[in-house]
Enzyme design. Structure first.
Site, PDB file in Angstrom:
ATOM      1  N   ASP A 151      48.280  40.716  48.548  1.00 35.22           N
ATOM      2  CA  ASP A 151      47.024  40.208  48.010  1.00 35.22           C
ATOM      3  C   ASP A 151      47.196  39.134  46.953  1.00 35.22           C
ATOM      4  OD1 ASP A 151      48.112  41.628  45.932  1.00 35.22           O
ATOM      5  OD2 ASP A 151      46.872  43.399  46.243  1.00 35.22           O
ATOM      6  N   GLU A 180      50.729  45.042  54.850  1.00 30.47           N
ATOM      7  CA  GLU A 180      49.955  45.821  53.862  1.00 30.47           C
ATOM      8  C   GLU A 180      48.470  45.439  53.951  1.00 30.47           C
ATOM      9  OE1 GLU A 180      51.652  47.118  49.733  1.00 30.47           O
ATOM     10  OE2 GLU A 180      50.110  45.651  49.332  1.00 30.47           O
ATOM     11  N   GLU A 182      42.986  40.013  43.184  1.00 30.65           N
ATOM     12  CA  GLU A 182      43.667  40.535  44.379  1.00 30.65           C
ATOM     13  C   GLU A 182      42.719  41.158  45.402  1.00 30.65           C
ATOM     14  OE1 GLU A 182      44.688  41.018  41.278  1.00 30.65           O
ATOM     15  OE2 GLU A 182      46.758  40.335  41.149  1.00 30.65           O
ATOM     16  N   HIS A 204      50.701  45.192  33.181  1.00 33.54           N
ATOM     17  CA  HIS A 204      50.528  43.734  33.054  1.00 33.54           C
ATOM     18  C   HIS A 204      49.346  43.206  33.861  1.00 33.54           C
ATOM     19  CE1 HIS A 204      52.025  42.605  37.065  1.00 33.54           C
ATOM     20  NE2 HIS A 204      52.793  43.649  36.944  1.00 33.54           N
ATOM     21  N   ARG A 243      45.923  41.730  34.856  1.00 31.08           N
ATOM     22  CA  ARG A 243      45.014  40.799  34.183  1.00 31.08           C
ATOM     23  C   ARG A 243      43.803  41.518  33.597  1.00 31.08           C
ATOM     24  NH1 ARG A 243      44.548  35.129  35.295  1.00 31.08           N
ATOM     25  NH2 ARG A 243      46.402  35.319  36.547  1.00 31.08           N
ATOM     26  N   HIS A 288      56.591  42.912  30.989  1.00 32.76           N
ATOM     27  CA  HIS A 288      56.338  41.729  31.828  1.00 32.76           C
ATOM     28  C   HIS A 288      56.368  40.474  30.951  1.00 32.76           C
ATOM     29  CE1 HIS A 288      54.061  39.141  34.632  1.00 32.76           C
ATOM     30  NE2 HIS A 288      54.446  40.003  35.569  1.00 32.76           N
TER      31      HIS A 288
END
Ligand code: UDP
Length: 389
Positions: free
Chosen positions: A108, A130, A144, A221, A223, A254
């Site tokens: 994604d 996936e 995503e 991490h 967003r 990250h």
């Protein structure tokens, strides 16, 4: 007048695999290995967008993947729009030069949606590894969830990891004959790594020094967690660690500056919290396998936790992998630090969750997804050839 002869295409089929981030290469590596095992009839072309250069490079080396083309799109502070535009523009001439029979994308990411769109515009079939994951909330995870919905619209062939993913695709109108239930290739990668790699010396030393402790492994991490949400999660973890001497926490931090800022504010100078640079896959899997508890907002770790039989607190309010909740391995934390603290305390006093997790059967497959995907590609390419004759 000179008549130019256009060379005939050979029987060899070209499969172009595109990736640009750490989770994509982790999940595409077994597929690329399977494609390369068919080198008598297929030509494998690998393309990295380098959406995340620093995080991606060690994985490519670790998995022995040869990069045929690097689009090098990463820029500091890049936005999804900028990545999308740069990948679409950079891949177009490549599609015309390589003339693939199939473009393979995974998951994604913005790289994946860009590759699928560019291939569609070039009238090249797209296969999606996936496929069929949904949270039902178009803004979570962002961007995503929308990327994966759009890739479903663009793809000709959908590789679903679970029955649930198949059901979602069917409900959205994808034809049954275009869907293949394969399991998730992350299980293949994980098994391969556990069988063929050992732990590095620095990590082994750190883990040896913590042998009698209950170890929490943390990653975060996403967003949508940046800022307040991440601060309140980290504060809850800090308080929990400070209260219990037997707990130690290892945080793979990250590189995103938004993450680093919160870590500096919440974790600096706190005892029994070890902030480390991202690990290569083998080390990270060895680290997870030594965890008492995993706390993470990652998608891939939701598949790795049941594969390793480890309990997982998911730092999200929705998941596109309900299988991890249903099998009893994962619990959704949501955005509240208080809720996280409550779940952490419960984990310490009640071991029943750990017993359930120990006995779980992996809902994400058996570790043969790479071969299943290669077989489905073979069937698809043969059927397409017949249809074109
Ligand atoms: N991972 C890793 N090293 C680390 C942290 C994570 O190899 O230090 C792996 C982890 O095992 C998982 C993947 O990176 O397979 C998760 O990547 P990320 O969280 O970036 O993406 P997501 O899974 O959320 O798509």
């Amino acid at each position: 007048m000179e008549i130019i002869s256009i060379p005939k295409r050979s029987d060899t089929k070209t499969i172009l695999t595109l990736f640009g981030t750490r989770p994509e290469i982790i999940k595409l590596a077994p597929v690329i290995w399977a494609i390369e095992r068919h080198s008598d009839k297929w030509r494998s072309v690998t393309v990295s967008s380098s959406q995340h250069t620093g995080l991606l490079r060690p994985f490519i080396r670790e998995f022995g993947i040869n990069i045929d083309h690097d689009l090098g799109v990463m820029t500091p502070g890049q936005t999804p729009n900028a990545v999308l535009a740069r990948v679409v523009e950079a891949i177009e001439p490549l599609l015309f030069a390589e003339r693939p029979d199939l473009v393979l994308v995974q998951g994604d990411t913005t790289t994946a949606i860009a590759g699928a769109l560019a291939a569609f515009y070039a009238r090249i079939p797209v296969a999606h590894v996936e496929a069929g994951l949904r949270t039902g909330d178009r803004y979570s995870p962002f961007p995503e969830e929308m990327n994966r919905r759009l890739i479903t619209q663009l793809a000709d062939l959908h590789f679903a990891a679970t029955d649930k993913n198949v059901g979602i695709l069917l409900a959205e109108g994808v034809q049954k004959k275009c869907i293949e239930l394969t399991g998730n290739p992350v299980v293949d990668t994980l098994k391969h790594i556990l069988a063929h790699s050992s732990i590095s010396t620095p990590l082994s030393k750190l883990l040896d020094s913590l042998w009698d402790k209950k170890l929490i492994v943390l990653t975060t991490h996403r967003r949508e967690n940046f800022g307040q949400v991440m601060s309140s999660h980290l504060r809850a973890l800090r308080r929990f660690v400070e209260r219990h001497e037997e707990i130690e926490l290892i945080f793979s931090v990250h590189p995103n500056p938004s993450v680093r800022a919160v870590v500096d504010a919440e974790f600096t100078g706190v005892g029994r919290i070890h902030c480390i640079e991202p690990l290569e896959y083998a080390d990270f899997i060895h680290l997870l396998s030594r965890a008492w508890l995993i706390v993470s907002d990652s998608g891939g770790i939701q598949e790795e936790a049941p594969s390793l039989g480890k309990p997982l607190l998911i730092l999200r309010d929705t998941t596109e992998r309900p299988e991890v909740l249903e099998c009893g391995v994962g619990k959704l934390v949501g955005h509240s630090g208080e809720h996280l603290e409550k779940l952490l305390e419960e984990s310490l006093i009640d071991s029943t969750w750990f017993d359930v997790v120990n006995a779980v059967e992996n809902p994400f497959g058996k570790g043969d997804a790479g071969d299943r995907i290669a077989s489905a590609i073979e069937k698809f390419l043969e059927a397409r050839e017949e249809a074109l004759l």
